[in-house]
Design an enzyme around this catalytic site. Structure first.
Site: not given
Ligand code: BGC
Length: 804
Positions: A496, A617-618
């Site tokens: 995101e 972010k991930q």
């Protein structure tokens, strides 16, 4: 101090600073409702936050922020049925933070599903008193909760006043970031003392107009017999109940049972919530009888959800805690409720109780344990297929566009503005462009069918949803003549942090590799599905959907010509243009900030923008390795004309891992999983990190606002899918263990094609035992060896050490 061991979580000592975290982790729930582990005498303040939530119960409130109208749909915090005050003679009301405690212990008993609070204190007069409270949310009678309070005056005699009330004046105020927005979701319709010891509160959600009724019954006991006492009615506005005046004698404990019922207008099989709440209350047995049935239901659930790690008691205990909170959020009681998977459980108000793509991480644990619950969660999506179709149509597309965030009716509920607490700025939020949520739904449908063989679901609702999702991605794909390839533009991937190109006017990035490849996977599977469907159903569906040969042929073409971005050196690019972004000064950032997980917020507060950097972010690209086997991915890319070698996987993992801040707890789950086959030591490190997600509150204060359900369920999935190597493909159950021998025995129960299985991995062997029954035998394979397992039978295979 906290400890996880065996079947319990224990907290020693009272700790106001961690009270909200404990409240979340000590939540009791049953898949219908859950109540945070708040102290019964507490009210919402800087330390405590009582909360009770019913699965799928939402209300929307509207505010004006920076001149924009902002509507926020939230899972509603209901009146606190626990509310119980204690005082002795003319003393002050008991407050654990204001007395001299001689001991204070909280224990969550996972086996029984009971939270116990045991405390002792000395008052100003030097009297010693012990209070033990036990509570549960009934796992069999999902509308029932109970709190038992036992008070022992150790060295004095006098009068105990126990104030047992239901307070209708509640609001959603559990998340500081949302406090500027309206949190008032309920209107009190009725608050009444019904009789001696009983009271009722009826409320209604102001926008969604759902009626809610809660009733309480309070009675006192000594030595197992009802203790006559004075009931003083409390009727203070919306706060109703009783004060019980009880004679206390030194050394003779007095017990007070508070039983609560909770119904809403969304419940089946009732005439009206208030009648149901009072009728049930009148028929319920006492605490101990209720507890017996509750514990039996938990025992049955645990039989299907057993997990044991021979060598590591704490890890096993945390895994059980994860399963426990999963089952408290979604359980057999959720079936028929029309509720989805709220990202933060029924444990707090973060993300407003919304449903995201997190079921991608949650369903594997359920599909292979409680498949009927998994099916009900897929049906939740099916009921919202119309909303997804309308969303696609409104965007000028076809098929079904499932929303990034949703609540009651399946329309998009993502916030369009969000507050950066580091800078105090309200920022525009484009995360709703995460179109990949539909891919998660489709993937889950496929996996569910593989594990259960449930043809009825697959042929009816499953295939309809699957085809509509495929159709959406087919229509989103634009043919680029210059490239001679299809592209998916203006989306956001799982990471995101990248919602737009630096300095671009419009949000969205192009050709997120994860989305593009998984879209190809869906389109290819959709074509297979059309071939496999019984002819009559295929005709019915294609006619109803208006799905013609041309459209399906186009899907076929997309599966050969979808664009997937690569760097010049052959690395899969997270999205088109990613390679041109700047490298971030990770070392500098780490030196300036102790925690850089949310570096998007840090950079924005410094006047910079995370969109400018190669920083995630991930897991994003790596999600492909999480969901697809290496050969499957090679096959998909090969068909697209990209010669990609799975030998490159470790480089891709290293590249993106070095550029990920782990700002989401999902990150550890995915990284543990993808590392399991390549770097076992590192995989264990991320597995441990996934286990710590909530118990150690790794995202700094976020667990106080609800558990991270996907990380909880995902940690179990890592164990099962990656370390045990369980896969359900074709009509075969595959086991491919990479379980390090030094970690001892790994044992868990699972369900496959109606067989109750027990899987044990120890001493270089994997053994699968099937419970008795009349089902057809199943085929089990392990590293090239294959065996047929009949009901009541057992098969075993040697495992080999994992590759270095
Ligand atoms: C993650 C999403 C996730 C959401 C809810 C976010 O922080 O980036 O992937 O769906 O949390 O858990």
């Amino acid at each position: 101090m906290s400890a996880w061991s065996g079947w319990s979580t224990e907290y020693e000592g009272y700790d106001a600073g961690h009270e909200r975290l404990r409240e979340t982790l000590c939540t009791v729930g049953n898949g219908y409702f859950a109540t945070r582990g708040s102290a019964p005498e507490s009210v919402a303040d800087a330390v405590h936050y009582p909360g009770t939530y019913v699965a799928g119960l939402y209300n929307a409130a509207t505010d004006v922020v920076d001149g924009h109208v902002v509507a926020n749909e939230s899972m509603v915090n209901l009146p606190d049925w626990l509310a119980t005050g204690l005082r002795w003679d003319d003393g002050p009301w008991f407050d654990a933070g204001a007395v001299e405690l001689t001991h204070y212990r909280q224990q969550l008993d996972l086996r029984l599903g009971v939270l116990v609070r045991d405390l002792g204190f000395r008052d100003a007069a030097g009297h010693s008193t012990r209070v033990v409270q036990r509570r549960f949310a009934h796992m069999e009678f999902e509308h029932v909760g109970a709190l038992q309070t036992t008070v022992l005056a150790q060295d004095w005699s006098g009068t105990l006043t126990l104030r047992s009330v239901l307070d209708g004046e509640t609001a959603n105020a559990g998340v500081a970031r949302y406090r500027e927005l309206s949190g008032k979701h309920l209107r009190v319709e009725r608050a009444e003392v019904l009789g001696e010891g009983t009271a009722l509160v009826e409320t209604e959600t102001v926008q969604s107009r759902v009626r809610i009724a809660q009733a309480i019954r309070t009675r006192a006991l000594r030595d197992g017999a009802e203790l006559p006492c004075t009931y003083r009615a409390v009727a203070e506005g919306a706060c109703v109940g009783h004060e019980l005046l009880l004679p206390l004698e030194a050394g003779r404990p007095v017990t007070v049972e508070k039983t609560a019922t909770l119904f809403t207008g969304r419940d089946p099989a009732i005439v009206a919530p208030a009648e149901a709440a009072t009728d049930w209350l009148a028929r319920l047995d006492g605490f101990d009888v209720l507890l017996g049935r509750h514990a039996r239901t938990w025992r049955q659930l645990w039989e299907r959800c057993r997990v044991d790690l021979g060598g590591d008691d704490e890890a096993a205990s945390v895994l059980r805690l994860h399963l426990f909170h999963l089952l408290q959020t979604v359980s057999p009681n959720t079936i028929g409720l029309d509720a989805g998977v709220p990202a933060r459980g029924l444990h707090g108000e973060a993300y407003r109780g919304h449903v995201f793509w997190d079921e991608l991480f949650v369903l594997p644990a359920l599909t292979t344990r409680l498949p009927h619950v998994a099916r009900s969660l897929l049906e939740y999506r099916y009921r919202r297929l119309h909303a997804a179709r309308w969303a696609a149509r409104d965007a000028g597309l076809r098929g079904a566009m499932f929303p990034w965030q949703s609540g009651a009716d399946g329309t998009e509920t993502s916030q369009r503005l969000h507050l950066n607490p580091d800078s105090g700025h309200w920022l525009s939020d484009a995360t709703h462009l995460q179109r990949h949520v539909g891919l998660a739904v489709a993937y889950n449908i496929w996996q569910y069918y593989q594990a259960t063989g449930d043809r009825e679901f697959a042929v009816r609702h499953g295939s309809e949803m699957f085809l509509e999702i495929a159709r959406f991605f087919g229509s989103l794909a634009e043919y680029d003549h210059a490239l001679d390839r299809y592209r998916l533009r203006g989306v956001v991937g799982p990471d995101e942090f990248h919602t737009r190109y630096p300095d671009a006017a419009e949000p969205g990035i192009d050709d997120n590799a994860y989305t593009n490849v998984m879209a190809v996977w869906v389109l290819e599977r959709a074509r297979t599905l059309l071939r496999l469907l019984p002819a009559a159903r295929r005709e019915e569906l294609t006619e109803a959907l208006g799905l013609g040969v041309e459209e399906v042929d186009r899907w076929g073409h997309i599966t050969q010509r979808m664009f997937v971005p690569f760097h010049d050196d052959g690395m899969i690019s997270q999205f088109a243009g990613y390679e041109q972004l700047h490298e971030l000064d990770w070392a500098g950032l780490r030196a300036r900030h102790p925690d850089i997980r949310r570096l998007d917020r840090i950079l924005e507060a410094e006047g910079d923008d995370v969109n400018r950097y190669k920083a995630s972010k991930q897991a994003d690209v790596l999600m492909l390795f999480y969901l697809l086997s290496a050969s499957e991915l090679r096959g998909l890319l090969g068909r697209l004309g990209y010669a990609w070698d799975p030998a490159a996987i470790p480089q891709v993992v290293d590249y993106y891992l070095a550029r990920t801040s782990h700002g989401s707890t999902l990150s550890a789950v995915v990284h543990a999983s993808v590392l399991a086959r390549a770097h076992r030591e590192d995989a264990l490190e991320y597995f441990v990190e996934a286990l710590r997600s909530d118990v150690a509150d790794v995202q700094g204060g976020t667990t106080a606002e609800g558990v991270h359900l996907a990380a909880m369920a995902g940690s179990l999935d890592v164990l099962q899918r990656c370390f045990a190597g369980v896969e359900t493909r074709g009509d075969v159950l595959y086991l491919n263990p990479y379980w390090p021998v030094e970690l001892g025995r790994l044992e868990f129960s699972m369900t496959y094609r109606e067989h109750a299985l027990s899987v044990e991995i120890a001493d270089h062997r994997v053994r699968v035992s099937a419970g008795p029954g009349g089902h057809a035998p199943i085929r089990v394979r392990c590293r090239g060896a294959s065996a047929v397992l009949p009901p009541g039978g057992q098969v075993a295979f040697p495992t080999h050490a994992a590759p270095p």
